[in-house]
Design a protein around this motif. Structure first.
Motif, short mmCIF file in Angstrom:
data_model
loop_
_atom_site.label_atom_id
_atom_site.label_comp_id
_atom_site.label_asym_id
_atom_site.label_seq_id
_atom_site.Cartn_x
_atom_site.Cartn_y
_atom_site.Cartn_z
N THR A 1 0.83 -1.21 0.00
CA THR A 1 0.00 0.00 0.00
C THR A 1 0.86 1.25 0.00
N SER A 2 1.96 1.24 0.75
CA SER A 2 2.86 2.40 0.76
C SER A 2 3.42 2.66 -0.63
N THR A 3 3.80 1.58 -1.33
CA THR A 3 4.32 1.72 -2.70
C THR A 3 3.27 2.30 -3.63
N ALA A 4 2.03 1.84 -3.47
CA ALA A 4 0.94 2.35 -4.32
C ALA A 4 0.75 3.84 -4.12
N ARG A 5 0.80 4.30 -2.87
CA ARG A 5 0.63 5.73 -2.60
C ARG A 5 1.82 6.55 -3.10
N ILE A 6 3.01 6.01 -2.94
CA ILE A 6 4.21 6.72 -3.43
C ILE A 6 4.16 6.83 -4.95
N LEU A 7 3.72 5.77 -5.62
CA LEU A 7 3.60 5.80 -7.08
C LEU A 7 2.55 6.83 -7.51
N ALA A 8 1.45 6.89 -6.75
CA ALA A 8 0.42 7.91 -7.04
C ALA A 8 0.99 9.31 -6.91
N LEU B 1 3.87 17.73 -8.85
CA LEU B 1 4.05 18.95 -9.65
C LEU B 1 5.53 19.28 -9.87
N LYS B 2 6.37 18.85 -8.95
CA LYS B 2 7.81 19.10 -9.06
C LYS B 2 8.59 17.81 -8.78
N PRO B 3 8.46 16.80 -9.63
CA PRO B 3 9.13 15.51 -9.36
C PRO B 3 10.65 15.65 -9.40
N LYS B 4 11.31 14.84 -8.63
CA LYS B 4 12.77 14.86 -8.61
C LYS B 4 13.32 14.13 -9.83
N LYS B 5 14.59 14.37 -10.10
CA LYS B 5 15.20 13.77 -11.30
C LYS B 5 15.31 12.25 -11.21
N ASP B 6 15.41 11.73 -9.99
CA ASP B 6 15.57 10.28 -9.84
C ASP B 6 14.23 9.53 -9.85
N GLY B 7 13.13 10.25 -10.03
CA GLY B 7 11.82 9.59 -10.09
C GLY B 7 11.04 9.64 -8.80
N ASN B 8 11.61 10.17 -7.74
CA ASN B 8 10.91 10.28 -6.46
C ASN B 8 10.01 11.51 -6.46
N PRO B 9 8.91 11.47 -5.69
CA PRO B 9 8.06 12.66 -5.54
C PRO B 9 8.76 13.69 -4.64
N CYS B 10 8.35 14.95 -4.76
CA CYS B 10 9.01 15.99 -3.98
C CYS B 10 8.52 16.03 -2.53
N ASN B 11 7.30 15.56 -2.29
CA ASN B 11 6.67 15.55 -0.96
C ASN B 11 6.49 16.96 -0.38
N LYS B 12 6.48 17.99 -1.27
CA LYS B 12 6.30 19.37 -0.82
C LYS B 12 5.16 20.08 -1.55
N CYS B 13 4.86 19.64 -2.73
CA CYS B 13 3.79 20.28 -3.51
C CYS B 13 2.43 19.93 -2.93
N VAL C 1 -0.10 18.42 -4.31
CA VAL C 1 -0.54 17.05 -4.63
C VAL C 1 0.07 16.05 -3.67
N CYS C 2 1.38 16.14 -3.46
CA CYS C 2 2.06 15.20 -2.56
C CYS C 2 1.52 15.31 -1.13
N LEU C 3 1.31 16.54 -0.67
CA LEU C 3 0.80 16.73 0.68
C LEU C 3 -0.63 16.21 0.82
N SER C 4 -1.44 16.42 -0.24
CA SER C 4 -2.82 15.93 -0.22
C SER C 4 -2.86 14.40 -0.15
N ILE C 5 -2.00 13.74 -0.93
CA ILE C 5 -1.96 12.28 -0.91
C ILE C 5 -1.47 11.78 0.44
N SER C 6 -0.46 12.44 1.01
CA SER C 6 0.05 12.05 2.33
C SER C 6 -1.02 12.20 3.40
N ASN C 7 -1.86 13.21 3.27
CA ASN C 7 -2.92 13.45 4.25
C ASN C 7 -4.18 12.65 3.97
#
Length: 530
Positions: free
Chosen positions: A54-61, A67-79, A81-87
């Motif tokens: 489930t954690s992988t599914a959410r990270i992939l989402a 909105l500002k993905p990192k170069k290595d494919g990870n989410p930024c966790n600051k935009c 969208v990322c904050l909304s998914i985390s919450n």
């Protein structure tokens, strides 16, 4: 008392691919897919509970909608969208629990809503957890949508029982198998969290938590949560002792396992009964006790094979490998029986007579298969030379041929309820020699030898020999050359021995001389060898 605001497994849930422990083979592929924008429309995440599906599914989402993905494919966790998914309030990520929404009506409702474009992100993500719980009708309704969904939709299916999924679903998804965590990985995760929480756990206490987690990261954190929030004996609320871990998790003391196993191996029935009574008086969970005992026996087995010695387990001193294997088999049997028994203490007490030296207990296999073998007539001419074939091969104790001879009838009787034909063959055989744990038996005919040499017959004889003599031995079967076999009866043999009929003139001359014919000799000549 130290109180946590959020349970540990939620507080320390992985927020990007790099934080997923032990699943590098999966995160590497997903990061590359996100970087190159080569995303599948359906992912299938397979693995045991608590491994990060489930954690992988959410990270992939997050990664595909960031909105500002990192170069290595990870989410930024600051935009946003990322904050909304985390919450858990991102409208374009829909999580469905297939265990409670398993019918065709729920899938039809999903199909109706799937055509709508995402409101905020690039993709609308549907995470279906425990997807194997869907009904057959629901799977059929999902097939076409799963095969050709709209471009803005990504399905992420998660399951613990992949074998329950139809092949038509499997063929439409990219499958990723999650593996259980090793003890080192789980221990490292726990130590990292303990340092962040400014907590301390004894090394032995941490070992108990790791062992009981059985490869599940979530289970490990849940157990740690229970221990931290249920401190009983520690003066310092942030220092957790081994005794506290044992008390909270219900893990039995090592001395209880040592005492019971030592009593069983020594054949001390009274002491073994006292140990079991102590378990009952303390209210010990017998299922946990048996599981812990099996874990101890596994450690001893590995140590014996590796040539090491574990001083912590006193019962293992001088323990033979054969006796250790016998203990493991018996406790595995107890573990199976405990699941369906309402009188669990009785199941454990039934072990005592099997190891008692004061009584003779004949062990009977509970999983005996009655082997039915067809009988065919022997039309094979036995050759003069004897043949030998090695049959069974396992572990050793020294035996004498006289012991085998005394118990041979008992061995044959033990075979009788399993295979009556094999019993007849053994009844006509006899043990001849026993050298280097190789038992040689003699049979009168090659047909007997062929029947004894079959794999089914070897298994039956080996099991009965172990039950009667307490050991396995290699079996060699030979044919007695001194027994004269009968020739094969056939029309050719009969015709070959028919005497030539004399001409009529010669017969009339014999009548005149009134010479008596040797009828008996002619009959014997015709049926010679039958």
């Amino acid at each position: 008392m130290y109180i946590m605001s959020t349970v540990l497994y939620r507080k320390y849930r992985a927020q990007n691919f790099d934080e997923l422990v032990g699943q590098d083979h999966i995160t590497k592929i997903l990061k590359n897919a996100v970087k190159s924008n080569q995303l599948s429309h359906a992912f299938l995440l397979v693995g045991s509970r608590g491994t990060g599906k489930t954690s992988t599914a959410r990270i992939l989402a997050k990664a595909v909608n960031c909105l500002k993905p990192k170069k290595d494919g990870n989410p930024c966790n600051k935009c946003d969208v990322c904050l909304s998914i985390s919450n858990g309030n991102f409208m374009d990520m829909i999580e469905i629990d297939a265990a409670s929404n398993r019918g065709i009506d729920q899938i039809r409702e999903l199909k109706e809503k799937i055509e709508f474009a995402p409101s905020k992100g690039r993709f609308k993500i549907y995470i279906i957890d425990e997807v194997h719980m869907l009904t057959t009708e629901a799977f059929n309704a999902l097939l076409k949508t799963l095969e050709e969904p709209p471009e803005h939709v990504i399905f992420i299916l998660a399951t613990t029982d992949v074998h329950k999924l139809p092949a038509t679903i499997l063929s439409r998804c990219q499958r990723y198998d999650f593996r259980l965590g090793t003890e080192e990985e789980i221990r490292g995760t726990l130590e990292d969290i303990l340092s962040k929480e400014k907590l301390k756990v004894d090394n032995k206490g941490l070992d108990i938590i790791v062992r009981n987690a059985r490869g599940s990261y979530r289970d490990a954190l849940s157990l740690l949560d229970v221990v931290v929030n249920s401190q009983l004996r520690s003066e310092d609320a942030k220092k957790i002792t081994e005794d506290e871990v044992r008390a909270v998790l219900g893990v039995p003391e090592v001395y209880m396992v040592n005492d019971l196993l030592s009593a069983l191996l020594d054949g001390d029935s009274k002491k073994a009964l006292s140990c079991i009574k102590e378990l009952e008086m303390k209210g010990t969970n017998l299922v946990q006790f048996i599981n812990f005992t099996l874990e101890v026996l596994r450690e001893v087995l590995v140590a014996k094979i590796s040539g090491k010695d574990i001083k912590e387990y006193s019962f293992s001193k001088g323990l033979q490998l054969r006796d250790l294997l016998s203990l493991i088999k018996d406790f595995l049997s107890v573990e199976r029986d405990l699941r369906n028994s309402t009188n669990q203490i009785l199941i454990l007490q039934m072990l005592i007579p099997a190891y008692s030296k004061g009584e003779s207990v004949e062990k009977k296999s509970t999983d005996t298969n009655i082997v039915k073998s067809s009988v065919r007539k022997n039309t094979t001419i036995v050759e003069g030379k004897s043949e030998s074939v090695e049959v069974v091969n396992t572990d050793v104790i020294d035996l004498d041929i006289t012991q085998v001879e005394k118990n041979w009838e008992k061995i044959a009787q033990g075979v009788k309820p399993l295979n009556t034909h094999l019993f007849a063959f053994l009844g006509a055989s006899k043990p001849v020699t026993l050298e280097k744990n190789e038992l040689c038996i003699e049979v009168p005919f090659k047909f007997y030898k062929d029947q004894i040499d079959t794999p089914v017959s070897r298994d039956i004889i080996g099991k009965v020999i172990f039950d009667v003599l307490g050991t396995h031995c290699r079996l060699k079967c030979i044919v007695n050359e001194s027994v004269k076999p009968k020739l094969q009866s056939s029309a050719d043999v009969v015709l070959k021995n028919v005497p030539v009929i004399k001409k009529k003139e010669k017969v009339e001359e014999e009548k005149k001389t009134f010479a008596p014919r040797k009828v008996k000799a002619d009959v014997e000549a015709i049926f010679a060898g039958m």
